[in-house]
Design a protein around this motif. Structure first.
Motif, PDB file in Angstrom:
ATOM      1  N   TYR A 209       0.833  -1.204   0.000  1.00  0.00           N
ATOM      2  CA  TYR A 209       0.000   0.000   0.000  1.00  0.00           C
ATOM      3  C   TYR A 209       0.867   1.254   0.000  1.00  0.00           C
ATOM      4  O   TYR A 209       0.570   2.223  -0.720  1.00  0.00           O
ATOM      5  CB  TYR A 209      -0.932   0.009   1.214  1.00  0.00           C
ATOM      6  CG  TYR A 209      -2.148  -0.878   1.077  1.00  0.00           C
ATOM      7  CD1 TYR A 209      -3.341  -0.386   0.553  1.00  0.00           C
ATOM      8  CD2 TYR A 209      -2.104  -2.209   1.466  1.00  0.00           C
ATOM      9  CE1 TYR A 209      -4.473  -1.184   0.436  1.00  0.00           C
ATOM     10  CE2 TYR A 209      -3.221  -3.029   1.354  1.00  0.00           C
ATOM     11  CZ  TYR A 209      -4.408  -2.510   0.835  1.00  0.00           C
ATOM     12  OH  TYR A 209      -5.517  -3.311   0.713  1.00  0.00           O
ATOM     13  N   ARG A 210       1.935   1.247   0.782  1.00  0.00           N
ATOM     14  CA  ARG A 210       2.794   2.433   0.856  1.00  0.00           C
ATOM     15  C   ARG A 210       3.523   2.677  -0.463  1.00  0.00           C
ATOM     16  O   ARG A 210       3.662   3.833  -0.909  1.00  0.00           O
ATOM     17  CB  ARG A 210       3.800   2.262   1.993  1.00  0.00           C
ATOM     18  CG  ARG A 210       3.193   2.384   3.388  1.00  0.00           C
ATOM     19  CD  ARG A 210       2.818   3.835   3.695  1.00  0.00           C
ATOM     20  NE  ARG A 210       3.974   4.713   3.601  1.00  0.00           N
ATOM     21  CZ  ARG A 210       4.848   4.910   4.578  1.00  0.00           C
ATOM     22  NH1 ARG A 210       4.676   4.299   5.758  1.00  0.00           N
ATOM     23  NH2 ARG A 210       5.875   5.730   4.417  1.00  0.00           N
ATOM     24  N   HIS A 212       2.413   1.737  -3.374  1.00  0.00           N
ATOM     25  CA  HIS A 212       1.348   2.120  -4.301  1.00  0.00           C
ATOM     26  C   HIS A 212       1.024   3.601  -4.186  1.00  0.00           C
ATOM     27  O   HIS A 212       0.601   4.230  -5.173  1.00  0.00           O
ATOM     28  CB  HIS A 212       0.113   1.267  -4.022  1.00  0.00           C
ATOM     29  CG  HIS A 212      -0.923   1.293  -5.098  1.00  0.00           C
ATOM     30  ND1 HIS A 212      -1.886   2.271  -5.193  1.00  0.00           N
ATOM     31  CD2 HIS A 212      -1.149   0.440  -6.137  1.00  0.00           C
ATOM     32  CE1 HIS A 212      -2.663   2.032  -6.232  1.00  0.00           C
ATOM     33  NE2 HIS A 212      -2.244   0.929  -6.826  1.00  0.00           N
ATOM     34  N   GLU A 213       1.218   4.188  -3.011  1.00  0.00           N
ATOM     35  CA  GLU A 213       0.906   5.598  -2.788  1.00  0.00           C
ATOM     36  C   GLU A 213       1.938   6.544  -3.410  1.00  0.00           C
ATOM     37  O   GLU A 213       1.666   7.748  -3.557  1.00  0.00           O
ATOM     38  CB  GLU A 213       0.834   5.882  -1.285  1.00  0.00           C
ATOM     39  CG  GLU A 213      -0.372   5.242  -0.597  1.00  0.00           C
ATOM     40  CD  GLU A 213      -0.288   5.359   0.916  1.00  0.00           C
ATOM     41  OE1 GLU A 213       0.734   5.895   1.421  1.00  0.00           O
ATOM     42  OE2 GLU A 213      -1.217   4.901   1.597  1.00  0.00           O
ATOM     43  N   LEU A 241      -5.595  -2.713  -4.880  1.00  0.00           N
ATOM     44  CA  LEU A 241      -4.519  -1.910  -5.483  1.00  0.00           C
ATOM     45  C   LEU A 241      -4.475  -2.147  -6.989  1.00  0.00           C
ATOM     46  O   LEU A 241      -3.950  -3.168  -7.446  1.00  0.00           O
ATOM     47  CB  LEU A 241      -3.172  -2.264  -4.841  1.00  0.00           C
ATOM     48  CG  LEU A 241      -3.064  -2.056  -3.327  1.00  0.00           C
ATOM     49  CD1 LEU A 241      -1.682  -2.442  -2.832  1.00  0.00           C
ATOM     50  CD2 LEU A 241      -3.394  -0.618  -2.951  1.00  0.00           C
TER      51      LEU A 241
END
Length: 377
Positions: A209-210, A212-213, A241
């Motif tokens: 997730y990090r 992907h950000e 995602l």
């Protein structure tokens, strides 16, 4: 991992003012970065070193790096005394220092000491190991293996697992994106066990997730994972995602529960299929690749049939398969192995024929489709 280590070697040598040569004859330094997962790669190393014997003159240097270097150590220089430097897996980022020692002393150097606990010392920093600019880049997040698969030499050549801190990984990803990267490939011997042994670390899914950000990251992939570490939150990441590529490498190794237990893989055939179903439910368009060992010691025809059954059910997009290769220091080296090599080779060809049929059928589903692709050098 070896490709990434080779990039690190190249970056370090370029930092010392050297440039890639057009071929061996034009080189001043030859670095052979090695893999020891199979005996064939090890034998190829000695063949390549034999051809370098008459090349080495006028200050030219020969370096053997990587897993075979870690495994064989001074046995390499005893067998091939024209090798100047043996560089173990934990010493790859110290290449310039060791080459300087060779040049200054004129002596051979065996650098295979472990760096167990410091992930920065083992895995490097983004400002010192960035490869040349390109669209798809590797980012090492984890190294080593705490599993005890009976066939695998990796724990003896890469050491215990270490994980890079989350912020360090994200920082390197940003560095690569600023240099033009569009795809990030997260690397580790057991990449999806990243941080699992450290209470202060979030989950591997949270790391995804990090990453992907980070603005500019269009695609995320990771390799090489272990099936037992595919968790529900990782399946959720596949669902949520969009830039996490719909592909998963899921090393099967064998389909028989008896053989899987002998391998110490930590799952059964049924559990493996449950993981496949979990990921397909989360991401219906996901495609799987796998690794398979054919002819593990004591494997019978009925065991091999269990492998074929799972291949038929999962319908892998790609298979990496080979006949069992006994490796030093592993428990499987000492196991009774009554199955003739001719049978093992015949089974391997049978597996390849099945996979070719599956792939040909699946490829037909893509005819006429338009898809986005990432063009890389």
């Amino acid at each position: 991992m070896n490709v990434r280590d080779s990039e690190v070697v190249e970056a370090q040598l370029q930092g010392q003012g050297l440039q890639p040569a057009s071929g061996v004859e034009d080189a001043d330094v030859v670095v052979i970065n090695t893999c020891s997962v199979r005996d064939k790669a090890e034998q190829k190393l000695y063949s390549d070193l034999g051809r370098l014997k008459h090349w080495k003159q006028n200050g030219r240097r020969v370096v053997v790096a990587g897993c075979v270097a870690q495994q064989e150590r001074d046995a390499i220089t005893k067998r091939m005394p024209w090798v100047d430097l043996v560089l173990g897996t934990h010493q790859v980022r110290e290449l310039p220092k060791h080459l300087e020692t060779v040049a200054r002393s004129g002596e051979r150097v065996i650098a295979t000491e472990w760096k167990h606990s410091d992930p920065v010392a083992r895995l490097g920093r983004p400002d010192t190991v960035l490869p040349r600019r390109r669209a798809s880049v590797f980012v090492t997040i984890q190294e080593g293996c705490d599993n005890v698969c009976t066939f695998c030499v990796v724990p003896f050549t890469r050491g215990r697992e270490v994980s890079r801190p989350l912020d360090a990984v994200v920082e390197e990803v940003r560095e690569h994106v600023d240099r033009g990267a569009r795809e990030i490939v997260l690397l580790g011997q057991n990449v999806n066990s990243w941080g699992a042994k450290f209470d202060a670390f979030p989950s591997f899914a949270e790391l995804l997730y990090r990453v992907h950000e980070v603005p500019g990251v269009d695609r995320i992939r990771f390799t090489s994972p272990h099936p037992k570490d595919y968790t529900e939150d990782l399946a959720t990441a596949y669902r949520e995602l969009p830039n996490l590529c719909p592909s998963a490498h899921l090393p099967l190794q064998a389909g028989s529960d008896r053989v899987l237990a002998a391998m110490r893989r930590g799952y059964t055939g049924a559990r493996y299929l449950e993981i496949v179903a979990m990921l397909r439910e989360a991401r219906p368009d996901i495609h799987f690749s796998t690794d398979i060992i054919v002819g593990f010691p004591g494997e019978l025809r009925e065991d091999f049939e269990a492998t074929l059954d799972i291949v038929r059910e999962v319908r892998f997009a790609q298979i990496y398969a080979f006949v069992f290769s006994p490796r030093p220091m592993t428990p499987a080296l000492r196991m009774d192995d009554p199955v003739p090599m001719a049978d093992k080779k015949a089974w391997l060809q049978e597996l390849f024929a099945l996979q070719q049929t599956i792939q040909a059928e699946d490829h037909q589903e893509w005819v006429g489709r338009s898809v986005d692709v990432l063009w890389t050098d």
